[in-house]
Design a protein around this motif. Structure first.
Motif, PDB file in Angstrom:
ATOM      1  N   ALA D  31       2.623  -8.642  -3.160  1.00  0.00           N
ATOM      2  CA  ALA D  31       3.242  -7.708  -2.899  1.00  0.00           C
ATOM      3  C   ALA D  31       4.263  -6.922  -3.244  1.00  0.00           C
ATOM      4  CB  ALA D  31       4.157  -9.404  -3.019  1.00  0.00           C
ATOM      5  N   ASP D  32       2.364  -5.987  -3.904  1.00  0.00           N
ATOM      6  CA  ASP D  32       2.972  -5.083  -4.788  1.00  0.00           C
ATOM      7  C   ASP D  32       3.139  -3.951  -3.456  1.00  0.00           C
ATOM      8  OD1 ASP D  32       3.348  -3.537  -7.101  1.00  0.00           O
ATOM      9  OD2 ASP D  32       1.208  -3.263  -7.205  1.00  0.00           O
ATOM     10  N   GLU D  33       4.723  -3.148  -3.987  1.00  0.00           N
ATOM     11  CA  GLU D  33       5.218  -2.326  -2.928  1.00  0.00           C
ATOM     12  C   GLU D  33       3.910  -1.280  -3.384  1.00  0.00           C
ATOM     13  OE1 GLU D  33       8.841  -0.429  -3.393  1.00  0.00           O
ATOM     14  OE2 GLU D  33       9.239  -2.775  -2.929  1.00  0.00           O
ATOM     15  N   ARG D  37       2.200   0.599   0.241  1.00  0.00           N
ATOM     16  CA  ARG D  37       2.378   2.478  -0.300  1.00  0.00           C
ATOM     17  C   ARG D  37       1.147   2.641  -0.146  1.00  0.00           C
ATOM     18  NH1 ARG D  37       6.320   5.560  -1.066  1.00  0.00           N
ATOM     19  NH2 ARG D  37       5.981   7.389  -0.972  1.00  0.00           N
ATOM     20  N   ILE D  38       0.479   2.602  -0.497  1.00  0.00           N
ATOM     21  CA  ILE D  38      -1.576   3.234  -0.484  1.00  0.00           C
ATOM     22  C   ILE D  38      -1.990   2.620   0.728  1.00  0.00           C
ATOM     23  CG2 ILE D  38      -3.341   3.424  -1.147  1.00  0.00           C
ATOM     24  CD1 ILE D  38      -2.307   2.923  -4.638  1.00  0.00           C
ATOM     25  N   GLU D 154      14.519  -0.710   7.052  1.00  0.00           N
ATOM     26  CA  GLU D 154      14.967  -1.021   6.544  1.00  0.00           C
ATOM     27  C   GLU D 154      13.661  -1.719   5.256  1.00  0.00           C
ATOM     28  OE1 GLU D 154      17.999   0.090   5.365  1.00  0.00           O
ATOM     29  OE2 GLU D 154      18.367   0.624   6.876  1.00  0.00           O
ATOM     30  N   ASP D 155      13.159  -2.857   5.668  1.00  0.00           N
ATOM     31  CA  ASP D 155      12.517  -3.110   4.109  1.00  0.00           C
ATOM     32  C   ASP D 155      10.583  -2.588   3.850  1.00  0.00           C
ATOM     33  OD1 ASP D 155      10.802  -6.018   4.851  1.00  0.00           O
ATOM     34  OD2 ASP D 155      12.144  -5.141   6.759  1.00  0.00           O
ATOM     35  N   LYS D 156      10.334  -2.532   3.379  1.00  0.00           N
ATOM     36  CA  LYS D 156       8.230  -1.902   3.421  1.00  0.00           C
ATOM     37  C   LYS D 156       8.326  -2.529   4.348  1.00  0.00           C
ATOM     38  CE  LYS D 156       9.342   1.207   0.269  1.00  0.00           C
ATOM     39  NZ  LYS D 156       9.491   2.565   0.823  1.00  0.00           N
ATOM     40  N   ILE D 157       8.192  -4.292   4.046  1.00  0.00           N
ATOM     41  CA  ILE D 157       7.065  -4.361   4.943  1.00  0.00           C
ATOM     42  C   ILE D 157       7.221  -4.717   6.527  1.00  0.00           C
ATOM     43  CG2 ILE D 157       5.541  -7.062   5.831  1.00  0.00           C
ATOM     44  CD1 ILE D 157       7.012  -7.971   3.357  1.00  0.00           C
ATOM     45  N   THR D 158       8.385  -4.682   7.588  1.00  0.00           N
ATOM     46  CA  THR D 158       8.498  -4.116   8.473  1.00  0.00           C
ATOM     47  C   THR D 158       7.985  -2.801   9.050  1.00  0.00           C
ATOM     48  OG1 THR D 158      10.550  -5.148   8.672  1.00  0.00           O
ATOM     49  CG2 THR D 158      10.086  -4.361  10.393  1.00  0.00           C
TER      50      THR D 158
END
Lengths: 250, 290, 255, 354
Positions: D31-33, D37-38, D154-158
């Protein structure tokens, strides 16, 4: 006459394509031997292999151009084995190649081209040789400060022969000297090659022009598909109907 | 205005010419696209800085020593990297990029990213046509042109020079004419890097040095070499002068447009190549196109 | 009067100062096999390259089926029905032999509705079979011997389904037995018809060759050139007797 | 059935499949953002590297200025987003089309130039363009670039899934587009033919100009998708996307991974890019990361000059010399024609000796 240059079982493969197939021949000291055969028979490859170019291509280009190169067999010259020597060592032993169409260093002048032939010799020897070459090919002297890329076909061939003479060769390997030359120039080149032989240089030349080669050489080899098919004097070969028809196309 | 364009163009043109000659020599002789060429130029400038600040050497001595060290480093790079995989031309190019990166980052680590200054070889300035020109600029121009003349003498008069030119034009034939191509290639690598070093040493006092200063000259050198016609040493030198002047002119015409410098010379290169695909002095041999 | 199939008018080519081809004019009819002979360096290969516009002619015209095709793209010429083989064979070295021929089968000319995409592989194989190298289809082209490369080149050319085939030394480097074989295939090809899925339109041919004895058996007419100039156009029987031709071939001494 | 026959028995494809599945399940693993991102960036850059490979590795048209397509599309998407306020689903496709169009324009000189000359001309274009961008800084944002773009989601996972889905589809399309063995699209074969010998291709009746331009346009289009995704993901389109280093970077990735294979550049990016980012987290990492990276590059190229995937592939896979079907290196007989594999190995070793 002593056995001078001896090629035994020479094979060259580009990848799996056989270009030379266990070829053997020999040249005696002072002889002028010709090697005739059609395009793609392996004439140039043979000369390149003898002068060390194939080995160089194998080691340096590693098949990046035309696949993996394999080179086997033996080339003995004056008792020494050449096959594993680098090309420049072979040249310094006195086996010099005159490539097809001369291949001069295009952007250098004629004189500089000639000087390159004698770079590993002393300056004094080089100057003497230069004199000799100019005496043999007056046309080169006339063009001495001209850039070699502007020479005509015949002059290029002469330049390449002159360049090889600069390195005090014992044997010249001339690749297709007459290719693309007009008859008059062919005739004069013919005389020059005779002169070079007269200077005591052994010559092995390849030719597609059978009549040119046969008039010049004392002994001939007919090569086809990487193998020597026949050997003999011009009369012997011309008398053989089969060879005349199938290989010489006369 | 006119005088300063003349002088500045001469200075940058001559420096680019030295760099371009070195680049095209090693490309012609060993078929190495040495993208690290201008990194050696940057490296020399910093070696000089290091020699002055850490070893307290006098400037001329520092410059000499740095150039020699850079040259040796070049030969080491050739032996360790280029020579072993010279068959794979793209891999050689990428390795040279990696070497340039290595130099850049090492310098960044030791000297930091800030702009630094090297004292001039000669102090003072000089009035010429109403413009004051730094003596250092004259020195740079003079030294560069002296180097160019030296290279020209080396290539045209000495045995080594003839061997280099022969290998440059036809490696195979040079080889069968008795020239040791491998040895010549290594010598040329040394010469090429020393030239880059000289360029670095004479330019360093005229600009602010910085570890990233190698990319802009690299682009100019590449375009000069292509513009002059790959393989033509003379052509790349002349093209370097043309680009040097073009760049200087742009800086004068658009004073705050220093970012346009690279763009303009590259546009010139693209246009020339579109009209003459073989470059200004390159020769196209129609018979050989197939 | 009908328009000749291929008409070459005053074709000239200069290389720098050298005039390699000078004022060459000739015609070829739809169902003819023509030989092109001449000594080395006479300009035969240059002439073929000029016809295919691989080299740009300095002057002159090439007219195919009444249409001027001088200076058109090589690919376009091929699609108009004129294909050629080359003396120096340059295959796609790292592609399999079959893929080499498939490239030619993909040219727009060979596109026929429906079956095109499906039959490309099969037609390539048929072309290879016709030339006698189908057993090598999966090998990369770099392992082929010189003779096999020559046949691959022929397969590639006939896979474009030409109406006029220019052959540059098709027998070069072949052994006598292979030469007879290839000459036989050329004769069959000229008759036309279908070979498996390969469709032959019975192309007219222009053959450059050194092996005169083989050549003379298959050609209807012979063009002789020397120094870029046509010195004779005649039926084989007369050409061998022509004084100029003998001189050009054997040399002035007549040895 | 088809899947079991041609995917599961070839080690390389098994690895590719596992890799794809891992990517899809990645957000479940961590779950580490920062890590997410990487990986997202790596995915975007791998599409960029693959588009370079299509052009240079397959078609043989050396491009040293690939950042042009990436940057132009990034800028185009940004301008459309900021000035016309179009949705992300329009800006990225339009931006990529601009990339394809630029590809065509750059492709025009390719018709006359080849090899290193072409490379140098392509190298020039992004630098020229960045000169122009600095000059019209009012419109283009100059040094700072255009910022404040709308998010992908809106969110990172999407956002992660959007990127992964688009990248995977694009890479699959390009894999088919360049596959010389494909029976559906023939372009792969023709592009390879052009790389091998353009003259022979022309003499075979192939309009090489058309296909070269097609390769440029395709390459520009997919580099454009990568550029658009990148711009919207970091919400900035700046001149850094046009820099020389960014053009060279893609060449590094692709050659490190293995040129002329689609999986090579992907592997190159997924190895090198995370590596450079991860080193950062260690002490002194920020300072030495590029030194380490260049040393890794030098060493790996010295021992694997054809790229890491090619080296690995030759270790784990083997082609049957009789029927040319790919087999696992461990097999003793060919899975298709049952010819013994160990024999062919010996044959290969003996080849030079005959």
């Amino acid at each position: 006459m002593s056995l001078y240059l001896e090629v035994k079982n020479l094979s060259v493969l580009y990848d799996r394509a056989i270009v030379l197939n266990g070829l053997s021949l020999h040249v005696n000291s002072g002889e002028l031997v010709s090697l005739v055969g059609p395009n793609g028979a392996g004439k140039s490859t043979l000369l390149n292999a003898m002068s060390g170019l194939i080995k160089w291509q194998r080691d340096t280009l590693k098949g990046s151009v035309s696949g993996k190169i394999t080179l086997n067999g033996s080339v003995k010259f004056d008792g020494a084995e050449l096959i594993n020597l680098p090309a420049h060592e072979i040249a310094r032993k006195g086996v010099i190649l005159c490539p097809e169409r001369g291949r001069p260093f295009r952007e250098m002048t004629v004189q500089e081209n000639l000087e390159v032939g004698a770079l590993f010799l002393d300056k004094k020897v080089a100057d003497d040789n230069l004199e000799k070459v100019y005496a043999l090919f007056p046309v080169l002297k006339k063009r001495s400060s001209q850039v070699a890329g502007t020479l005509s076909g015949g002059e290029r061939t002469m330049l390449s022969i002159g360049r090889s003479l600069m390195s005090e060769p014992k044997i010249l390997l001339i690749d297709e000297p007459s290719v693309g030359l007009a008859p008059l120039i062919k005739d004069s080149l013919f005389e020059r090659i005779r002169d070079v032989q007269g200077m005591g240089v052994t010559i092995l030349l390849t030719e597609q022009d059978v009549s040119f080669a046969f008039d010049l050489a004392s002994r001939n080899y007919v090569i086809s598909r990487g193998k020597i098919i026949a050997e003999g004097t011009s009369q012997e070969l011309l008398a053989n109907e089969l060879i005349r028809e199938t290989y010489l196309g006369l | 205005m006119f005088v300063s364009i003349l002088i500045n163009g001469l200075v940058s043109g001559a420096v680019y010419a030295i760099l371009a000659i070195g680049f095209s020599l090693i490309f012609g002789v060993a078929k190495i696209m040495n993208m690290a060429h201008t990194a050696f130029y940057m490296l020399t400038a910093f070696l000089i800085l290091g020699a002055i600040t850490f070893l307290d050497m006098p400037l001329p001595l520092a410059a000499m020593a740095s150039i020699i060290v850079a040259g040796l480093l070049g030969v080491v790079c050739y032996k360790l990297c280029f020579d072993r995989i010279k068959v794979h031309e793209t891999a050689v190019m990428i390795i040279s990029v990696a070497i340039a990166m290595l130099f850049e980052e090492t310098i960044l680590l030791t000297f930091g990213a800030q702009y630094q200054r090297i004292p001039p070889f000669v102090e003072g300035y000089f009035e010429l046509g109403g413009v004051s020109v730094l003596n250092q600029h004259f020195f740079t121009a003079g030294a560069s042109i002296a180097t160019l003349v030296g290279v020209w003498l080396l290539l045209s008069k000495t045995k080594l020079g003839k061997a280099i030119r022969a290998v440059d034009q036809d490696r195979e034939i040079a080889n069968v004419m008795g020239i040791n191509v491998t040895k010549t290639s290594m010598q040329v690598m040394g010469i090429s890097v020393i030239l880059a070093g000289v360029a670095g040493a004479v330019t360093a006092p005229t600009i602010m040095i910085n570890p990233l200063m190698w990319t802009n000259p690299l682009v100019i050198v590449l375009s000069a070499v292509v513009l002059g016609g790959l393989g033509s040493i003379k052509g790349s030198a002349i093209a370097a002068f043309i680009l040097g002047y073009a760049e200087t002119l742009v800086v004068f015409i658009v004073p705050d447009g220093s970012f346009l410098r690279g763009a303009v010379s590259l546009t010139a290169m693209v246009l020339v190549l579109l009209i003459r695909p073989e470059g200004l002095f390159g020769v196209a041999f129609e018979e050989e196109r197939l | 009067m009908t328009v000749p199939f291929l008409q070459v008018e005053n074709l000239t080519k200069d290389f720098g100062g050298l005039r390699a081809v000078e004022d060459v004019s000739f015609t070829i009819d739809r169902n003819e096999v023509v030989g092109l002979i001449g000594p080395n360096g006479a300009g035969k290969t240059t002439l073929i390259r000029l016809l295919m516009n691989i080299l740009k002619p300095t002057a002159g015209k090439v007219i195919l089926k009444g249409e001027d095709i001088t200076g058109q793209k090589t690919a376009k010429i091929v699609n108009k029905g004129m294909a050629s083989t080359f003396q120096v064979v340059k295959p796609f070295r790292h592609l399999p032999v079959a893929a080499n021929v498939m490239v030619a089968c993909l040219s727009p000319k060979t596109k026929r509705k429906g079956e095109w995409v499906k039959t490309v592989e099969l037609r390539a194989l048929d072309a290879l079979e016709f030339c006698g190298i189908a057993d090598l289809a999966l090998e990369p082209a770099s392992v082929l011997s010189h003779g096999d490369l020559k046949r691959l080149e022929l397969a590639r050319a006939i896979a474009t389904e030409p109406e006029l085939l220019l052959l540059d030394e098709p027998f070069g480097g072949l052994s006598p037995a292979e030469t007879t074989l290839v000459a036989g295939s050329l004769r069959r090809l000229h008759k036309g018809g279908r070979f498996g899925r390969l469709h032959s339109e019975g192309p007219a041919m222009l053959i450059v060759e050194h092996k005169l004895s083989e050549l003379m058996k298959i050609v209807d007419r012979v063009i002789v050139i020397n120094f870029g100039k046509v010195i004779a156009i005649d039926v084989p029987g007369n050409v061998v007797k022509n004084k100029d031709v003998i001189e050009a071939y054997i040399g002035k001494g007549g040895k | 059935m088809w899947f079991r026959k041609s995917v599961l028995v070839i080690p390389g494809r098994v690895i590719a499949l596992m890799f794809g599945i891992t990517l899809l399940l990645f957000p479940l693993l961590t779950a580490d953002e920062a890590t997410l991102r990487i990986v997202t960036f790596a995915a975007i850059f791998s599409l960029y590297a693959v588009s370079w490979d299509t052009l240079t590795g397959y078609t043989g048209q050396l491009s040293l200025g690939h950042a042009l397509f990436f940057g132009v599309a990034a800028y185009a998407s940004a301008l459309l987003d900021l000035h016309l306020e179009l949705s992300v689903w329009l800006t990225i496709p339009i931006g990529s089309c601009v990339g394809a169009f630029i590809g065509l324009i750059v492709g025009l000189p390719a018709l006359r130039l080849r090899g290193i000359y072409l490379g140098l001309v392509t190298l020039a274009f992004p630098i020229i363009l960045s000169g122009i961008i600095f000059y019209f800084s009012d419109f283009t944002g100059g040094e700072a670039g255009l910022y404040g773009l709308s998010r992908l989601a809106e969110d990172k996972i999407t956002a992660y899934y959007i990127v992964i889905a688009i990248v995977m589809c694009s890479i699959f399309i390009m894999f088919k587009f360049t596959d010389a063995k494909s029976r559906i699209l023939r372009t792969g074969l023709l592009l390879r033919a052009i790389r091998e010998d353009e003259m022979t291709a022309r003499a075979s009746g192939i309009d090489t100009i058309k296909y070269k331009l097609l390769a440029f346009a395709m390459s520009g289009f997919f580099a454009g998708i990568a550029g658009g995704l990148y711009a919207h993901y970091i919400r900035v389109a700046g001149p850094s996307t046009l820099e020389l280093t960014f053009s060279i970077q893609v060449v590094l990735w692709a050659i490190f991974g293995g040129m002329g294979t689609i999986y090579g550049p992907v592997a190159g990016v997924f190895i090198l890019y995370p590596l450079t980012e991860i080193i950062r987290f260690y002490p002194y990492g920020e300072e030495v990361r590029f030194i380490l990276l260049s040393l890794i590059l030098i060493l790996s190229l010295l021992f694997m000059p054809e790229g890491i995937t090619v080296w690995v592939r030759d270790k784990i896979e083997q082609e049957c010399t009789r029927c040319k079907v790919i087999n696992a290196a461990t097999r003793r007989t060919c899975r298709a024609c049952r010819a013994p594999m160990y024999l062919t190995k010996e044959e290969n070793a003996n080849q030079g000796k005959e």
